[in-house]
Design a protein around this motif. Structure first.
Motif, PDB file in Angstrom:
ATOM      1  N   GLY A 100      -2.990  -1.725   3.098  1.00 34.53           N
ATOM      2  CA  GLY A 100      -1.838  -1.347   2.289  1.00 34.53           C
ATOM      3  C   GLY A 100      -0.605  -2.155   2.644  1.00 34.53           C
ATOM      4  O   GLY A 100       0.177  -2.528   1.776  1.00 34.53           O
ATOM      5  N   ALA A 101      -0.435  -2.442   3.937  1.00 34.16           N
ATOM      6  CA  ALA A 101       0.717  -3.239   4.377  1.00 34.16           C
ATOM      7  C   ALA A 101       0.426  -4.733   4.282  1.00 34.16           C
ATOM      8  O   ALA A 101       1.244  -5.548   4.692  1.00 34.16           O
ATOM      9  CB  ALA A 101       1.106  -2.859   5.803  1.00 34.16           C
ATOM     10  N   GLY A 211       5.958  -0.129   4.466  1.00 36.05           N
ATOM     11  CA  GLY A 211       5.132   1.041   4.178  1.00 36.05           C
ATOM     12  C   GLY A 211       5.896   2.330   4.013  1.00 36.05           C
ATOM     13  O   GLY A 211       5.327   3.404   4.190  1.00 36.05           O
ATOM     14  N   LEU A 213       8.194   5.193   1.843  1.00 36.37           N
ATOM     15  CA  LEU A 213       7.745   6.017   0.726  1.00 36.37           C
ATOM     16  C   LEU A 213       7.832   5.276  -0.615  1.00 36.37           C
ATOM     17  O   LEU A 213       8.810   4.607  -0.893  1.00 36.37           O
ATOM     18  CB  LEU A 213       8.624   7.265   0.679  1.00 36.37           C
ATOM     19  CG  LEU A 213       8.242   8.268  -0.388  1.00 36.37           C
ATOM     20  CD1 LEU A 213       7.293   9.296   0.198  1.00 36.37           C
ATOM     21  CD2 LEU A 213       9.482   8.930  -0.934  1.00 36.37           C
ATOM     22  N   THR A 215       7.568   6.280  -4.624  1.00 40.60           N
ATOM     23  CA  THR A 215       7.441   7.413  -5.553  1.00 40.60           C
ATOM     24  C   THR A 215       6.361   7.081  -6.581  1.00 40.60           C
ATOM     25  O   THR A 215       5.905   5.933  -6.657  1.00 40.60           O
ATOM     26  CB  THR A 215       8.778   7.637  -6.292  1.00 40.60           C
ATOM     27  OG1 THR A 215       9.066   6.457  -7.035  1.00 40.60           O
ATOM     28  CG2 THR A 215       9.902   7.917  -5.320  1.00 40.60           C
ATOM     29  N   ASN A 217       6.603   6.322  -9.319  1.00 43.52           N
ATOM     30  CA  ASN A 217       7.092   5.229 -10.162  1.00 43.52           C
ATOM     31  C   ASN A 217       6.696   3.849  -9.635  1.00 43.52           C
ATOM     32  O   ASN A 217       6.703   2.868 -10.377  1.00 43.52           O
ATOM     33  CB  ASN A 217       8.616   5.342 -10.251  1.00 43.52           C
ATOM     34  CG  ASN A 217       9.170   4.585 -11.422  1.00 43.52           C
ATOM     35  OD1 ASN A 217       8.508   4.472 -12.455  1.00 43.52           O
ATOM     36  ND2 ASN A 217      10.363   4.050 -11.267  1.00 43.52           N
ATOM     37  N   ASP A 218       6.401   3.751  -8.334  1.00 40.96           N
ATOM     38  CA  ASP A 218       6.120   2.439  -7.742  1.00 40.96           C
ATOM     39  C   ASP A 218       4.743   2.284  -7.089  1.00 40.96           C
ATOM     40  O   ASP A 218       4.252   1.179  -6.925  1.00 40.96           O
ATOM     41  CB  ASP A 218       7.166   2.124  -6.660  1.00 40.96           C
ATOM     42  CG  ASP A 218       8.557   1.997  -7.239  1.00 40.96           C
ATOM     43  OD1 ASP A 218       8.691   1.293  -8.250  1.00 40.96           O
ATOM     44  OD2 ASP A 218       9.492   2.614  -6.694  1.00 40.96           O
ATOM     45  N   GLU A 221       1.761   0.111  -8.774  1.00 33.13           N
ATOM     46  CA  GLU A 221       1.862  -1.355  -8.808  1.00 33.13           C
ATOM     47  C   GLU A 221       1.382  -1.980  -7.499  1.00 33.13           C
ATOM     48  O   GLU A 221       0.765  -3.040  -7.507  1.00 33.13           O
ATOM     49  CB  GLU A 221       3.301  -1.789  -9.116  1.00 33.13           C
ATOM     50  CG  GLU A 221       3.654  -1.748 -10.609  1.00 33.13           C
ATOM     51  CD  GLU A 221       3.660  -0.360 -11.187  1.00 33.13           C
ATOM     52  OE1 GLU A 221       3.855   0.624 -10.436  1.00 33.13           O
ATOM     53  OE2 GLU A 221       3.443  -0.230 -12.415  1.00 33.13           O
ATOM     54  N   PHE A 222       1.675  -1.304  -6.368  1.00 31.43           N
ATOM     55  CA  PHE A 222       1.216  -1.853  -5.079  1.00 31.43           C
ATOM     56  C   PHE A 222      -0.307  -1.809  -4.966  1.00 31.43           C
ATOM     57  O   PHE A 222      -0.923  -2.693  -4.393  1.00 31.43           O
ATOM     58  CB  PHE A 222       1.877  -1.104  -3.917  1.00 31.43           C
ATOM     59  CG  PHE A 222       3.333  -1.458  -3.749  1.00 31.43           C
ATOM     60  CD1 PHE A 222       3.698  -2.757  -3.410  1.00 31.43           C
ATOM     61  CD2 PHE A 222       4.324  -0.520  -3.940  1.00 31.43           C
ATOM     62  CE1 PHE A 222       5.041  -3.108  -3.274  1.00 31.43           C
ATOM     63  CE2 PHE A 222       5.663  -0.853  -3.811  1.00 31.43           C
ATOM     64  CZ  PHE A 222       6.025  -2.152  -3.471  1.00 31.43           C
ATOM     65  N   TYR A 224      -2.332  -2.082  -7.510  1.00 33.06           N
ATOM     66  CA  TYR A 224      -2.805  -3.148  -8.392  1.00 33.06           C
ATOM     67  C   TYR A 224      -2.741  -4.498  -7.682  1.00 33.06           C
ATOM     68  O   TYR A 224      -3.633  -5.333  -7.823  1.00 33.06           O
ATOM     69  CB  TYR A 224      -1.977  -3.178  -9.685  1.00 33.06           C
ATOM     70  CG  TYR A 224      -2.373  -4.312 -10.613  1.00 33.06           C
ATOM     71  CD1 TYR A 224      -3.517  -4.219 -11.391  1.00 33.06           C
ATOM     72  CD2 TYR A 224      -1.616  -5.480 -10.669  1.00 33.06           C
ATOM     73  CE1 TYR A 224      -3.900  -5.270 -12.216  1.00 33.06           C
ATOM     74  CE2 TYR A 224      -1.998  -6.523 -11.486  1.00 33.06           C
ATOM     75  CZ  TYR A 224      -3.136  -6.420 -12.260  1.00 33.06           C
ATOM     76  OH  TYR A 224      -3.514  -7.467 -13.056  1.00 33.06           O
ATOM     77  N   LYS A 225      -1.676  -4.695  -6.884  1.00 33.45           N
ATOM     78  CA  LYS A 225      -1.529  -5.966  -6.165  1.00 33.45           C
ATOM     79  C   LYS A 225      -2.703  -6.190  -5.206  1.00 33.45           C
ATOM     80  O   LYS A 225      -3.173  -7.314  -5.034  1.00 33.45           O
ATOM     81  CB  LYS A 225      -0.226  -5.970  -5.361  1.00 33.45           C
ATOM     82  CG  LYS A 225       1.006  -5.949  -6.228  1.00 33.45           C
ATOM     83  CD  LYS A 225       1.713  -7.281  -6.179  1.00 33.45           C
ATOM     84  CE  LYS A 225       2.882  -7.254  -7.145  1.00 33.45           C
ATOM     85  NZ  LYS A 225       3.432  -8.575  -7.400  1.00 33.45           N
TER      86      LYS A 225
END
Ligand code: SF4
Ligand code: SF4
Lengths: 394, 108
Positions: A100-101, A211, A213, A215, A217-218, A221-222, A224-225
């Motif tokens: 994730g990071a 890493g 928080l 929401t 709303n975001d 997208e991460f 998907y990346k």
């Protein structure tokens, strides 16, 4: 500089340790677990003998080992660790933090069966259970591939900014000795320049948070990346594998290593050390007139769907050998392979053979018996028993 | 006292997060400058506190209790809410002795 390999007789674990040394890793954090322990012991020996400038972080568990690796990697360091079975399971939560990071940590997992019953022998369920953590996974067939795999993994991981796991079989590779051609340090350095991190926590001029928080709303997208980076990794893997072949003579440009596909009636598909046995058996079966081939899946994540479809188009059957099992479904590779072919035009007959769980011996004789079974299936044109527990005492 | 508005040499205006419109505009890794300074907790709100200035006795209990802190005191002594950081917990409304703060459903 002309390439002259340095030949050493080493165990798979020592091959992993040498690869980490040659990759000039800067930080290692690990907790000992059989049969991974000797990887870390060897690295400790390198450090003690002044061969390596590695910061070794002693930790009290695998969860902490991965946490330490994540922290170190976030500062921009090249980081290594190794684990096995229960230890990998304990790392699970942290594996998500690493991907994730977007940290290119490289880890060797010594494939070992999950307890209970307690077992220290080979089985792929530990690593395959980490399938969805965002780590790339490479399955080594032999000690040479452990060494080569670690070196390539750093280059690939640091290009796409995702962590990678090199998987070797417990004892079959980890503790048996074989000749491994190692690459002189200067040439490794040329192949694998120092890491250029995506970001570095050691940049005190511009502080930032990693890493934190996101929401609703975001967050999306991460994710998907990461999905996109995994997809891009396929091209990077092929490119790096090709470069490795051109420089050092062992080509890894295919995510699925294959042979005799063009005129084969059916192929054996599998991962890791058991494919060494299969390759040997297939050569023998060919001499005996069997029209068989093999497809060794090197990279399980990202999954080489396109290459698999190509193979499926030219054969009538695929025998998927799984040294693992997903309870409530079937062998994990079988499941992935079938799923990948659903929208393809080719639908070869596919049968799943569950083999070698918990280190059960899998020999050339077994491959021959499976070949006989597959021959009958091809003649009949249908698969009656989709999943067979091959070694089961009946 | 540290002025959060000038943390890291950035004023709050400068630190305003870019609100990416497409996936390409997002950074590759989930990193952000500062922490809650730019990750506006105001996004979380369902109900927003609204102060009725005529009822306010300037006791500053709300200012003391706001966990974010999203309540500040204006030069004229009146309290005001910074909606970029107010997460809508309603503690201020609950604590206000004169019931000067109402929680109103927010239409976004
Ligand atoms: S609702 Fe909560 S966060 Fe918002 S101003 Fe009141 S106490 Fe602070
Ligand atoms: S608690 Fe109520 S009365 Fe006191 S300062 Fe806040 S809004 Fe005014």
């Amino acid at each position: 500089m002309e390439y002259k390999p340095i030949k050493k007789v080493v165990s798979g674990n020592y091959a992993a340790a040498y690869a980490a040394l040659h990759a000039r890793v800067q930080v290692v954090a690990a907790y000992p677990i059989t049969p991974q322990t000797s990887i870390i012991e060897k690295i400790a020996e390198f450090i003690a003998n002044g061969l390596a400038d590695i910061q070794y972080i002693p930790v009290e568990s695998e969860h902490s080992a991965m946490a330490a690796c994540i922290g170190a990697s976030a500062t921009g360091a090249r980081v290594f660790t190794a684990t096995s079975a229960q230890g990998l399971a304990l790392m699970h939560e942290m594996l998500h933090w690493a991907s994730g990071a977007r940290l290119p940590i490289v880890m060797v997992d010594v494939n070992r069966a999950m307890a209970p019953p307690w077992s220290v022998w080979d089985d792929q369920t530990d690593s395959l259970a980490q399938r969805d953590t965002g780590w790339m996974q490479f399955y080594a067939e032999n000690n040479q591939e452990v060494y080569d795999g670690v070196l390539m993994a750093y280059k690939i991981a640091e290009t796409v900014n995702l962590p990678a796991m090199i998987v070797e079989s417990a004892f079959i590779l980890s503790h048996t000795y074989d000749i491994v051609e190692m690459i002189p340090q200067e040439l490794v350095d040329e192949f694998l320049p120092p890491r250029k991190p995506l970001y570095s926590l050691a940049n005190f001029e511009e502080p930032f948070a990693v890493g934190g928080l996101a929401t609703p709303n975001d967050y999306y997208e991460f994710r998907y990346k990461i999905a996109k980076a995994m997809e891009e990794a396929k091209d990077v893997i092929k490119r790096v594998g090709k470069e490795f072949g051109e420089k050092f003579g062992r080509d890894y440009s295919e995510m699925i290593e294959k042979a005799y596909i063009d005129d084969a009636d059916f192929v054996f598909m599998g991962m890791g050390s058991l494919m060494g046995t299969v390759k040997e058996a297939v050569d023998m079966l060919r001499k005996e007139g069997y029209k068989v081939g093999y497809a060794k899946v090197r990279w399980f994540r990202p999954f080489p769907k396109e290459e698999l479809i190509e193979i499926a188009e030219s054969v009538k059957g695929i025998a998927v050998l799984d040294r693992n099992y997903s309870f409530g479904q079937e062998g994990i590779l079988f499941n992935e392979a079938k799923g990948s072919l659903y929208n393809a035009s080719a639908h070869p007959l596919m049968k799943n053979y569950i083999v070698g769980l918990g280190g059960r011996d899998f020999t050339v004789k077994d491959v021959k018996a499976i070949a006989e079974d597959m021959k009958k299936i091809i003649e009949k044109g249908k698969v009656e028993e989709e999943v067979e527990w091959y070694h089961l005492k009946r | 006292m540290v002025d959060v508005n000038t943390l890291f040499g950035k004023t709050k205006e400068e630190a305003k997060p870019i609100s990416p419109k497409s996936v390409e505009e997002y950074p590759e890794a989930p990193i952000s400058l500062g922490t809650t300074l730019v990750n506006f907790t105001g996004d979380w709100r369902t109900f927003m506190p609204v102060i009725d200035e005529s009822k306010c006795v300037k006791c500053y209990i709300c200012w003391k209790f706001c966990p974010e802190p999203a309540i500040f005191i204006k030069p004229d002594g009146m309290v005001a809410i910074d909606y970029d950081y107010c997460k809508g917990c309603g503690i201020c409304a609950n604590e206000c002795p004169t019931k000067a703060i109402a929680m109103v459903r927010e239409e976004k």
